[in-house]
Motif scaffolding. Sequence first.
Motif, PDB file in Angstrom:
ATOM      1  N   GLU A  24       0.784  -3.224   1.619  1.00 45.70           N
ATOM      2  CA  GLU A  24       1.316  -4.561   1.891  1.00 45.70           C
ATOM      3  C   GLU A  24       1.050  -4.908   3.353  1.00 45.70           C
ATOM      4  O   GLU A  24       0.753  -4.021   4.160  1.00 45.70           O
ATOM      5  CB  GLU A  24       2.829  -4.568   1.628  1.00 45.70           C
ATOM      6  N   PRO A  25       1.196  -6.185   3.725  1.00 46.29           N
ATOM      7  CA  PRO A  25       1.012  -6.569   5.129  1.00 46.29           C
ATOM      8  C   PRO A  25       1.916  -5.743   6.044  1.00 46.29           C
ATOM      9  O   PRO A  25       3.087  -5.517   5.737  1.00 46.29           O
ATOM     10  CB  PRO A  25       1.413  -8.047   5.162  1.00 46.29           C
ATOM     11  N   GLY A  26       1.345  -5.273   7.136  1.00 49.28           N
ATOM     12  CA  GLY A  26       2.099  -4.490   8.110  1.00 49.28           C
ATOM     13  C   GLY A  26       2.119  -3.001   7.845  1.00 49.28           C
ATOM     14  O   GLY A  26       2.700  -2.241   8.616  1.00 49.28           O
ATOM     15  N   LEU A  72      -6.038  -8.436   2.163  1.00 47.45           N
ATOM     16  CA  LEU A  72      -5.317  -8.281   3.422  1.00 47.45           C
ATOM     17  C   LEU A  72      -6.328  -7.894   4.492  1.00 47.45           C
ATOM     18  O   LEU A  72      -7.315  -7.229   4.183  1.00 47.45           O
ATOM     19  CB  LEU A  72      -4.280  -7.147   3.325  1.00 47.45           C
ATOM     20  N   PRO A  73      -6.095  -8.278   5.736  1.00 52.05           N
ATOM     21  CA  PRO A  73      -6.966  -7.781   6.796  1.00 52.05           C
ATOM     22  C   PRO A  73      -6.823  -6.256   6.913  1.00 52.05           C
ATOM     23  O   PRO A  73      -5.744  -5.711   6.679  1.00 52.05           O
ATOM     24  CB  PRO A  73      -6.438  -8.463   8.059  1.00 52.05           C
ATOM     25  N   GLY A  98       1.217  -6.608  12.688  1.00 54.57           N
ATOM     26  CA  GLY A  98       0.466  -7.762  12.219  1.00 54.57           C
ATOM     27  C   GLY A  98       0.529  -7.967  10.717  1.00 54.57           C
ATOM     28  O   GLY A  98       1.323  -7.353  10.005  1.00 54.57           O
ATOM     29  N   ASP A  99      -0.377  -8.819  10.238  1.00 57.65           N
ATOM     30  CA  ASP A  99      -0.385  -9.240   8.845  1.00 57.65           C
ATOM     31  C   ASP A  99      -1.321  -8.406   7.979  1.00 57.65           C
ATOM     32  O   ASP A  99      -1.501  -8.690   6.809  1.00 57.65           O
ATOM     33  CB  ASP A  99      -0.810 -10.707   8.754  1.00 57.65           C
ATOM     34  N   HIS A 143       9.903   2.710   2.376  1.00 55.96           N
ATOM     35  CA  HIS A 143       8.778   1.924   1.843  1.00 55.96           C
ATOM     36  C   HIS A 143       7.610   2.841   1.464  1.00 55.96           C
ATOM     37  O   HIS A 143       7.022   2.709   0.396  1.00 55.96           O
ATOM     38  CB  HIS A 143       8.332   0.888   2.868  1.00 55.96           C
ATOM     39  N   TYR A 144       7.304   3.784   2.343  1.00 55.15           N
ATOM     40  CA  TYR A 144       6.170   4.674   2.093  1.00 55.15           C
ATOM     41  C   TYR A 144       6.510   5.727   1.046  1.00 55.15           C
ATOM     42  O   TYR A 144       5.621   6.173   0.318  1.00 55.15           O
ATOM     43  CB  TYR A 144       5.674   5.293   3.403  1.00 55.15           C
ATOM     44  N   GLN A 145       7.784   6.087   0.943  1.00 54.63           N
ATOM     45  CA  GLN A 145       8.195   6.999  -0.128  1.00 54.63           C
ATOM     46  C   GLN A 145       7.971   6.330  -1.482  1.00 54.63           C
ATOM     47  O   GLN A 145       7.457   6.951  -2.408  1.00 54.63           O
ATOM     48  CB  GLN A 145       9.661   7.406   0.035  1.00 54.63           C
ATOM     49  N   LYS A 146       8.311   5.036  -1.584  1.00 56.72           N
ATOM     50  CA  LYS A 146       8.073   4.287  -2.828  1.00 56.72           C
ATOM     51  C   LYS A 146       6.582   4.220  -3.134  1.00 56.72           C
ATOM     52  O   LYS A 146       6.166   4.363  -4.296  1.00 56.72           O
ATOM     53  CB  LYS A 146       8.644   2.874  -2.727  1.00 56.72           C
TER      54      LYS A 146
END
Length: 153
Positions: A24-26, A72-73, A98-99, A143-146
Amino acid sequence: MQSVTVTAPEQTMQLGAQVGNLVEPGDLILLDGDLGAGKTTFTKGLAKSLGIDRNVKSPTFTLVREYHQGRLPLYHMDVYRLEDGGAEDLGLDEYFDGDGVSVVEWSEFIQELLPSDYLRITLSRATDAADTRQITFEPNGSHYQKLVDQLKR
């Protein structure tokens, strides 16, 4: 922590693509491993899954390569040359906040500049087989565990 064994560069790329489908972004992905362990190969798969068609090359001499034509970039960083310092002046936090998705090779050289949440992926060569790699996922933050839990499925 979860580990996967791959036996071909194509499998490393496929694993990168699976991660790329989930980012995801970021998001911040750290890729650690010796020279030739497959860090850039992994990034190529991730880039492809984001819809980036350009050839992804290691940014060893430019430090950062930016790819903007995907979902995504992608900010692909190689901080190997910062082993002796200098990273503080680069504004890496602007990429991290960033995005896009930041992928950092050789992250141990900027450890003090990293945010607290990231996904560390370590690629290790097998001693007995040329193309065999052990790829270990170490999530830091829920978030990264998910993300890693989704990879297991």
